[in-house]
Design a protein around this motif. Structure first.
Motif, PDB file in Angstrom:
ATOM      1  N   ASP A 279       7.002  11.874  14.619  1.00 48.40           N
ATOM      2  CA  ASP A 279       8.141  12.299  13.423  1.00 48.40           C
ATOM      3  C   ASP A 279       7.544  11.994  11.856  1.00 48.40           C
ATOM      4  N   LEU A 280       6.918  10.900  11.717  1.00 52.38           N
ATOM      5  CA  LEU A 280       6.449  10.330  10.643  1.00 52.38           C
ATOM      6  C   LEU A 280       5.237  11.212  10.269  1.00 52.38           C
ATOM      7  N   VAL A 281       4.194  11.579  11.310  1.00 53.20           N
ATOM      8  CA  VAL A 281       2.996  12.541  11.052  1.00 53.20           C
ATOM      9  C   VAL A 281       3.639  13.899  10.442  1.00 53.20           C
ATOM     10  N   GLY A 282       4.794  14.456  11.111  1.00 49.14           N
ATOM     11  CA  GLY A 282       5.225  15.832  10.589  1.00 49.14           C
ATOM     12  C   GLY A 282       5.895  15.624   9.357  1.00 49.14           C
ATOM     13  N   GLN A 283       6.769  14.551   9.153  1.00 52.24           N
ATOM     14  CA  GLN A 283       7.387  14.504   7.817  1.00 52.24           C
ATOM     15  C   GLN A 283       6.592  14.169   6.595  1.00 52.24           C
ATOM     16  N   LEU A 284       5.536  13.243   6.664  1.00 54.83           N
ATOM     17  CA  LEU A 284       4.617  12.980   5.891  1.00 54.83           C
ATOM     18  C   LEU A 284       3.465  13.606   5.672  1.00 54.83           C
TER      19      LEU A 284
ATOM     20  N   PRO B 178       0.813  -1.262   0.109  1.00 61.90           N
ATOM     21  CA  PRO B 178      -0.015  -0.105   0.027  1.00 61.90           C
ATOM     22  C   PRO B 178       0.796   1.277   0.085  1.00 61.90           C
ATOM     23  N   ARG B 179       0.298   2.373  -0.491  1.00 63.91           N
ATOM     24  CA  ARG B 179       1.054   3.597  -0.499  1.00 63.91           C
ATOM     25  C   ARG B 179       1.502   4.297   0.604  1.00 63.91           C
ATOM     26  N   MET B 180       0.703   4.194   1.568  1.00 61.31           N
ATOM     27  CA  MET B 180       0.817   4.924   2.969  1.00 61.31           C
ATOM     28  C   MET B 180       2.051   4.000   3.707  1.00 61.31           C
ATOM     29  N   ALA B 181       2.087   2.734   3.306  1.00 57.96           N
ATOM     30  CA  ALA B 181       2.889   1.778   4.088  1.00 57.96           C
ATOM     31  C   ALA B 181       4.376   1.856   3.330  1.00 57.96           C
ATOM     32  N   SER B 182       4.238   2.151   2.176  1.00 60.21           N
ATOM     33  CA  SER B 182       5.407   2.457   1.291  1.00 60.21           C
ATOM     34  C   SER B 182       6.050   3.782   1.869  1.00 60.21           C
TER      35      SER B 182
ATOM     36  N   VAL C  80       0.650  13.644   7.199  1.00 59.03           N
ATOM     37  CA  VAL C  80      -0.711  12.725   7.241  1.00 59.03           C
ATOM     38  C   VAL C  80      -1.215  12.707   8.868  1.00 59.03           C
ATOM     39  N   SER C  81      -2.293  11.913   9.005  1.00 58.22           N
ATOM     40  CA  SER C  81      -2.781  12.037  10.193  1.00 58.22           C
ATOM     41  C   SER C  81      -2.094  10.610  11.128  1.00 58.22           C
ATOM     42  N   PRO C  82      -2.153  10.787  12.396  1.00 58.26           N
ATOM     43  CA  PRO C  82      -1.622   9.821  13.177  1.00 58.26           C
ATOM     44  C   PRO C  82      -2.184   8.439  12.936  1.00 58.26           C
ATOM     45  N   ALA C  83      -3.624   8.466  12.702  1.00 55.71           N
ATOM     46  CA  ALA C  83      -4.304   7.091  12.234  1.00 55.71           C
ATOM     47  C   ALA C  83      -3.581   6.643  10.952  1.00 55.71           C
ATOM     48  N   SER C  84      -3.406   7.434   9.887  1.00 56.07           N
ATOM     49  CA  SER C  84      -2.808   6.775   8.788  1.00 56.07           C
ATOM     50  C   SER C  84      -1.471   6.227   9.128  1.00 56.07           C
ATOM     51  N   VAL C  85      -0.566   6.731  10.047  1.00 52.99           N
ATOM     52  CA  VAL C  85       0.661   6.138  10.459  1.00 52.99           C
ATOM     53  C   VAL C  85       0.766   5.003  11.242  1.00 52.99           C
ATOM     54  N   SER C  86      -0.564   5.078  11.902  1.00 46.47           N
ATOM     55  CA  SER C  86      -0.725   3.864  12.831  1.00 46.47           C
ATOM     56  C   SER C  86      -0.929   2.580  12.034  1.00 46.47           C
ATOM     57  N   LYS C  87      -1.951   2.779  11.099  1.00 52.68           N
ATOM     58  CA  LYS C  87      -2.246   1.791  10.333  1.00 52.68           C
ATOM     59  C   LYS C  87      -1.343   1.161   9.194  1.00 52.68           C
ATOM     60  N   ALA C  88      -0.343   2.304   8.844  1.00 54.68           N
ATOM     61  CA  ALA C  88       0.551   1.823   8.022  1.00 54.68           C
ATOM     62  C   ALA C  88       1.718   1.120   8.872  1.00 54.68           C
ATOM     63  N   VAL C  89       2.084   1.296  10.099  1.00 55.49           N
ATOM     64  CA  VAL C  89       3.053   0.442  10.680  1.00 55.49           C
ATOM     65  C   VAL C  89       2.461  -0.820  11.202  1.00 55.49           C
ATOM     66  N   GLY C  90       1.167  -0.852  11.556  1.00 57.36           N
ATOM     67  CA  GLY C  90       0.570  -2.039  11.820  1.00 57.36           C
ATOM     68  C   GLY C  90       0.817  -3.130  10.676  1.00 57.36           C
ATOM     69  N   TYR C  91       0.504  -2.595   9.367  1.00 53.17           N
ATOM     70  CA  TYR C  91       0.626  -3.328   8.281  1.00 53.17           C
ATOM     71  C   TYR C  91       2.164  -3.909   8.058  1.00 53.17           C
ATOM     72  N   LEU C  92       2.862  -3.114   8.257  1.00 54.05           N
ATOM     73  CA  LEU C  92       4.575  -3.368   8.041  1.00 54.05           C
ATOM     74  C   LEU C  92       4.956  -4.282   9.174  1.00 54.05           C
ATOM     75  N   GLU C  93       4.464  -4.073  10.555  1.00 55.02           N
ATOM     76  CA  GLU C  93       4.628  -5.134  11.376  1.00 55.02           C
ATOM     77  C   GLU C  93       4.331  -6.410  10.931  1.00 55.02           C
TER      78      GLU C  93
END
Length: 284
Positions: free
Chosen positions: A128-133, A106-110, A135-148
């Protein structure tokens, strides 16, 4: 001027040169520019197959607006070099994301994975990821969960800041390889159970049997992948060092390997890297 920005006409000439099949050096010679200038221009604007002069000009103008109103010539050389490096890093990051998305990630995970890879520490917090990308904290959390779930990112506690950090380790691809090996083995096992259920003499059974054979072979190749490739390179190096044909027995003795390990390394070695004489000797 060789050190100035490329003009629109020069970009059109680059596009025309690529269409003619010319190399970067020849295009640069015709323009009176360094070859590196042409290669960077093409790499950051779609590559040799996707370069378009008009699109490259628009992209350059967008980058210039992001850098601010000050003209390049009015700033110190060091600042200009930093800007160029930053632009190249941004372009590479976008290409990296596009490549990962093309494999099905997925693009956000990428985007999260690429950001972690391009950070010196290999780790960032959610903030850090929210600020650099942006995007919302929820988007980062979902992407990180997928990568985990893919075993390519892990969490660790930052005791100083009392928050979690997301980390990409140096052995991430080995872990991913191991995970894929297990998954491929599961495909083979499932197919074999299916053959037992539907019967080996049925069309579905034949189909499942072929599927099982395919994934079983693939799983075996993947299981010996990294080690097998390393052994193959060692074997090829030994052959090149010897400078003369050597049979499998002599190679095993010289490397201190059992014959089975030499045979497996030969299976991984690319045949075109061996001379006809070496292939004939090893076949004995």
């Amino acid at each position: 001027m060789p050190g100035g920005r490329l003009s629109h006409d020069e970009r059109r000439d680059i596009g025309a040169g690529l269409a003619e099949g010319l190399g970067y050096a020849e295009i640069a010679r015709r323009l009176g520019r360094p070859t590196s200038t042409v290669s960077r221009e093409v790499a950051r604007n779609g590559g040799a197959d996707g370069y378009r002069a008009d699109r490259a000009l628009r992209a350059t103008e967008r980058r210039a607006r992001r850098r601010g109103p000050a003209p390049l010539a009015a700033r110190p050389r060091e600042a200009a070099d930093r800007d160029e490096l930053r632009d190249e890093l941004r372009d590479f990051g976008e290409q990296f994301v596009t490549m990962l998305v093309s494999t099905g990630l997925p693009r956000m995970a990428s985007r999260v994975l690429v950001r972690l890879f391009l950070t010196d520490s290999g780790s960032l917090t959610a903030a850090d990821l929210v600020g650099q990308l942006r995007v919302s904290p929820a988007s980062v959390s979902k992407a990180v969960g997928y990568l985990e779930e893919l075993d390519v990112v892990r969490r660790e506690r930052d005791p100083r800041r009392r928050r979690e950090r997301y980390v990409v380790d140096d052995d991430v691809w080995l872990r991913a390889w191991t995970r894929d090996t297990r998954s491929t083995s599961n495909w083979a096992d499932t197919a074999r159970r299916g053959v037992a259920v539907v019967g080996a003499d049925t069309p579905a059974g034949v189909r499942l049997d072929r599927m099982g054979d395919f994934f079983a072979t693939l799983s075996a190749d993947m299981a010996s992948g990294p080690a097998g490739v390393e052994d193959a390179l060692t074997l090829l190096a030994a052959l090149m060092h010897a400078g003369a044909p050597a049979d499998a027995g002599r190679l095993a003795a010289g490397l201190g390997w059992p014959a089975e390990r030499v045979a497996e390394a030969l299976r991984h070695a690319e045949p075109q890297r061996l001379t006809p004489a070496q292939r004939a000797a090893l076949a004995r």
